[in-house]
Design an enzyme around this catalytic site. Structure first.
Site, PDB file in Angstrom:
ATOM      1  N   GLU A 237      23.149  37.236  45.137  1.00 55.56           N
ATOM      2  CA  GLU A 237      23.649  35.922  44.971  1.00 55.56           C
ATOM      3  C   GLU A 237      22.936  35.117  46.156  1.00 55.56           C
ATOM      4  O   GLU A 237      22.603  33.865  45.859  1.00 55.56           O
ATOM      5  CB  GLU A 237      25.042  35.742  45.345  1.00 55.56           C
ATOM      6  CG  GLU A 237      25.836  36.179  44.052  1.00 55.56           C
ATOM      7  CD  GLU A 237      27.242  36.096  44.386  1.00 55.56           C
ATOM      8  OE1 GLU A 237      27.696  35.081  44.523  1.00 55.56           O
ATOM      9  OE2 GLU A 237      28.071  36.903  44.514  1.00 55.56           O
ATOM     10  N   HIS A 253      23.456  63.431  40.736  1.00 58.74           N
ATOM     11  CA  HIS A 253      23.609  64.180  39.431  1.00 58.74           C
ATOM     12  C   HIS A 253      23.373  63.040  38.212  1.00 58.74           C
ATOM     13  O   HIS A 253      23.718  63.293  37.264  1.00 58.74           O
ATOM     14  CB  HIS A 253      25.438  64.332  39.237  1.00 58.74           C
ATOM     15  CG  HIS A 253      25.866  65.214  40.356  1.00 58.74           C
ATOM     16  ND1 HIS A 253      25.854  66.656  40.323  1.00 58.74           N
ATOM     17  CD2 HIS A 253      26.197  65.071  41.561  1.00 58.74           C
ATOM     18  CE1 HIS A 253      26.334  67.217  41.367  1.00 58.74           C
ATOM     19  NE2 HIS A 253      26.703  66.048  42.181  1.00 58.74           N
ATOM     20  N   LYS A 347      30.504  29.808  34.353  1.00 69.42           N
ATOM     21  CA  LYS A 347      31.909  29.472  34.101  1.00 69.42           C
ATOM     22  C   LYS A 347      32.070  27.947  33.416  1.00 69.42           C
ATOM     23  O   LYS A 347      33.191  27.772  32.771  1.00 69.42           O
ATOM     24  CB  LYS A 347      32.121  29.318  35.972  1.00 69.42           C
ATOM     25  CG  LYS A 347      32.539  30.462  36.377  1.00 69.42           C
ATOM     26  CD  LYS A 347      33.032  30.135  37.861  1.00 69.42           C
ATOM     27  CE  LYS A 347      33.248  31.469  38.696  1.00 69.42           C
ATOM     28  NZ  LYS A 347      33.555  31.621  39.968  1.00 69.42           N
TER      29      LYS A 347
HETATM   30  O1  PA5 Z   1      30.105  34.435  45.308  1.00 68.47           O
HETATM   31  C1  PA5 Z   1      30.531  34.111  44.457  1.00 68.47           C
HETATM   32  O2  PA5 Z   1      30.427  32.632  44.191  1.00 68.47           O
HETATM   33  C2  PA5 Z   1      31.176  34.657  43.152  1.00 68.47           C
HETATM   34  O3  PA5 Z   1      31.214  36.039  43.489  1.00 68.47           O
HETATM   35  C3  PA5 Z   1      32.726  34.355  43.297  1.00 68.47           C
HETATM   36  O4  PA5 Z   1      33.149  34.814  44.241  1.00 68.47           O
HETATM   37  C4  PA5 Z   1      33.359  34.815  41.821  1.00 68.47           C
HETATM   38  O5  PA5 Z   1      32.544  34.139  40.912  1.00 68.47           O
HETATM   39  C5  PA5 Z   1      34.806  34.621  41.883  1.00 68.47           C
HETATM   40  O6  PA5 Z   1      35.206  33.219  42.299  1.00 68.47           O
HETATM   41  P1  PA5 Z   1      36.137  33.112  43.410  1.00 68.47           P
HETATM   42  O7  PA5 Z   1      35.682  33.853  44.584  1.00 68.47           O
HETATM   43  O8  PA5 Z   1      36.643  31.459  43.583  1.00 68.47           O
HETATM   44  O9  PA5 Z   1      37.287  33.681  42.890  1.00 68.47           O
END
Ligand code: PA5
Length: 367
Positions: A237, A253, A347
Site C-alpha cells: 500500500e 515445507h 470499492k
Molecule cells: O489501508 C487501507 O486503506 C485498506 O487496507 C483499508 O484499511 C481496508 O480497505 C479496510 O477499510 P477500513 O479500514 O476503512 O475498514
C-alpha cells in the site's frame, strides 16, 4: 555532489505529498493518545468463551497482532475473521470486535450484521460511517477514534483499543505494562529512523536502499507472523510494489522448494528475515539453513533484529521499522505512499453490485 535521494529531506517531502512519514515519526504519540482514549472503554459483558476480530486490510492487521501477542497467555481461542459471515460457532458467548477505520467496509459491516443476528457480545472500533451510525443507534458498545487518517496509519487507534478491551474483560493481562515499554521503544526507533537521519545511521533507509527495485519476501516466525504480514501490506500500500510474507516453520515445507528453479527470477526478490536474540533454537537452525538455500537462488538477504524486552514491544517496534522502510521505499520509487487508488477504484466499482447497500438496509431494519 548531490545527496543520496533518501538523505534529501526536501525530496522526501516532495514525493511523500500527504506526509505519511509524519505518521511514522509520530507513532509513539499516536499510541499514547490511543491508550488514553482506550482507557475510557466500558464493557459490561460476562467473560467470553471465544473472541472473533472482524476487520479488513489496515483495520484487520490489529486483530492479527492481538492474536499473536495473546497466544501464550489467554485461554480463549481468538480468530481473525475476514469473511462476510462469522464462523458457525459464533454465539452469545462470543466476543466480536468489529474494526473498520472508515466504518464503511462491506465485509466488516456484513460481519457486524451477522454478529447482531447471532446476539454476540459486540464491541466496535471505528471513526465514522455506517458502523458508527448503527453502533450509536443500536447502543452497541463502541469507541470512536479520530478520523482523517489513512487506515494503516491509524494502527495505534485500531490496535490498542482491542487490547485494552480484552484486558478490561479479563481475557488477557499485562497489556498496560507492555504498552508503556512499547511507547518508549517506538519513540526511540522513530527518532533513529527519522528523515533527518542519514542513510549511514538510519536502518530503515538502508533497508529500503537494499530492497531497491526487488520484491520483498518477509519471513517471520511465532508471534512475528502478524508482523511479517504487516510488512507485506505496507510494501503493497505504501511502496506500491508486489510483496509476500511467509512464516517458519511452514515455509520449510513448501516455499523453499520454489526457489530451486527461480532462475533469473531470484534476482527480482529480496528476503527479509525477522530475527530475535531469543528466538528458539529449533527456529534458529531453520533460519540459518533457509538463508543458505534462498541465497543460492540469487535472492538478496536482509535481517531485522527485534528490539525490546516484552513481546508487545518487540512486535510493535519491528512493525515501526517496516512502516518507515515502506515509506522510504515509496520515495525511492518516486511514488506518493498515501493514495491507494486501486483500492478506491475497487470499492467504487463494487458499489454497483448492491451488496453493501443491502447490508446497510438490513442494519437499518434492526432496532
Ligand atoms: O489501508 C487501507 O486503506 C485498506 O487496507 C483499508 O484499511 C481496508 O480497505 C479496510 O477499510 P477500513 O479500514 O476503512 O475498514
Amino acid at each position: 555532489m548531490s545527496r543520496p535521494v533518501l538523505d534529501d529531506v526536501e525530496n522526501i517531502k516532495a514525493v511523500d505529498k500527504s506526509n505519511m512519514i509524519n505518521f511514522c515519526v509520530n507513532s509513539a504519540k499516536l499510541y499514547r493518545e490511543a491508550a488514553a482514549l482506550a482507557d475510557k472503554i466500558k464493557v459490561n459483558y460476562p467473560k467470553a468463551d471465544n473472541v472473533i476480530i472482524a476487520g479488513m486490510g489496515g483495520s484487520g492487521i490489529g486483530g492479527d497482532l492481538l492474536k499473536d501477542w495473546a497466544r501464550n497467555q489467554t485461554a480463549v481461542p481468538i480468530e481473525v475473521n475476514r469473511e462476510y459471515e462469522l464462523p458457525e460457532y459464533a454465539d452469545k458467548k462470543t466476543l466480536v470486535l468489529i474494526t473498520s477505520y472508515s466504518g464503511d467496509t462491506e465485509e466488516s459491516l456484513s460481519a457486524f450484521l451477522d454478529a447482531l443476528k447471532r446476539k454476540c457480545m459486540i464491541f466496535c472500533v471505528t471513526s465514522d460511517g455506517a458502523l458508527l451510525e448503527n453502533a450509536e443507534r443500536l447502543k452497541v458498545p463502541h469507541l470512536r477514534v479520530p478520523s482523517g487518517m489513512p487506515p494503516r496509519a491509524a494502527l495505534p487507534y485500531l490496535f490498542v483499543p482491542l487490547l485494552i478491551c480484552m484486558e478490561k474483560m479479563g481475557l488477557v493481562s499485562g497489556a498496560s505494562e507492555e504498552l508503556s515499554e512499547s511507547f518508549q521503544l517506538i519513540q526511540k526507533i522513530s527518532q533513529d529512523n527519522a528523515p533527518e537521519k542519514s542513510t549511514i545511521e538510519n536502518f530503515s533507509k538502508a533497508l529500503a536502499l537494499n530492497i531497491g527495485q526487488t520484491s520483498p519476501v518477509v519471513y517471520g516466525f511465532g508471534f512475528y507472523r502478524s508482523v511479517a504480514m504487516r510488512f507485506k501490506q505496507q510494501f503493497n500500500e505504501n511502496s506500491k510494489i508486489p510483496a509476500k510474507w511467509e512464516v517458519f516453520s511452514e515455509l520449510n515445507h513448501n516455499e523453499i522448494v520454489g526457489w530451486e528453479r527461480a532462475g533469473k527470477l531470484g534476482k527480482c526478490f529480496s528476503a527479509i528475515f525477522l530475527r530475535d536474540a531469543e528466538e528458539p533454537n529449533a527456529i534458529q537452525s531453520r533460519i540459518e539453513i533457509t538463508r543458505e538455500l534462498v541465497e543460492q537462488a540469487g535472492v538478496g538477504l536482509m535481517e531485522i533484529q527485534a528490539q525490546g524486552k516484552s513481546r508487545l514491544a518487540r512486535m510493535l517496534s519491528t512493525v515501526c521499522i517496516g512502516d518507515f522502510t515502506s515509506v522510504y521505499l515509496a520515495v525511492l520509487h518516486g511514488v506518493d505512499p498515501t493514495p491507494v487508488k486501486t483500492i478506491n477504484y475497487l470499492k467504487e466499482t463494487l458499489k454497483q453490485n448492491g451488496v453493501k447497500e443491502k447490508v446497510i438496509s438490513e442494519l437499518a431494519k434492526l432496532s
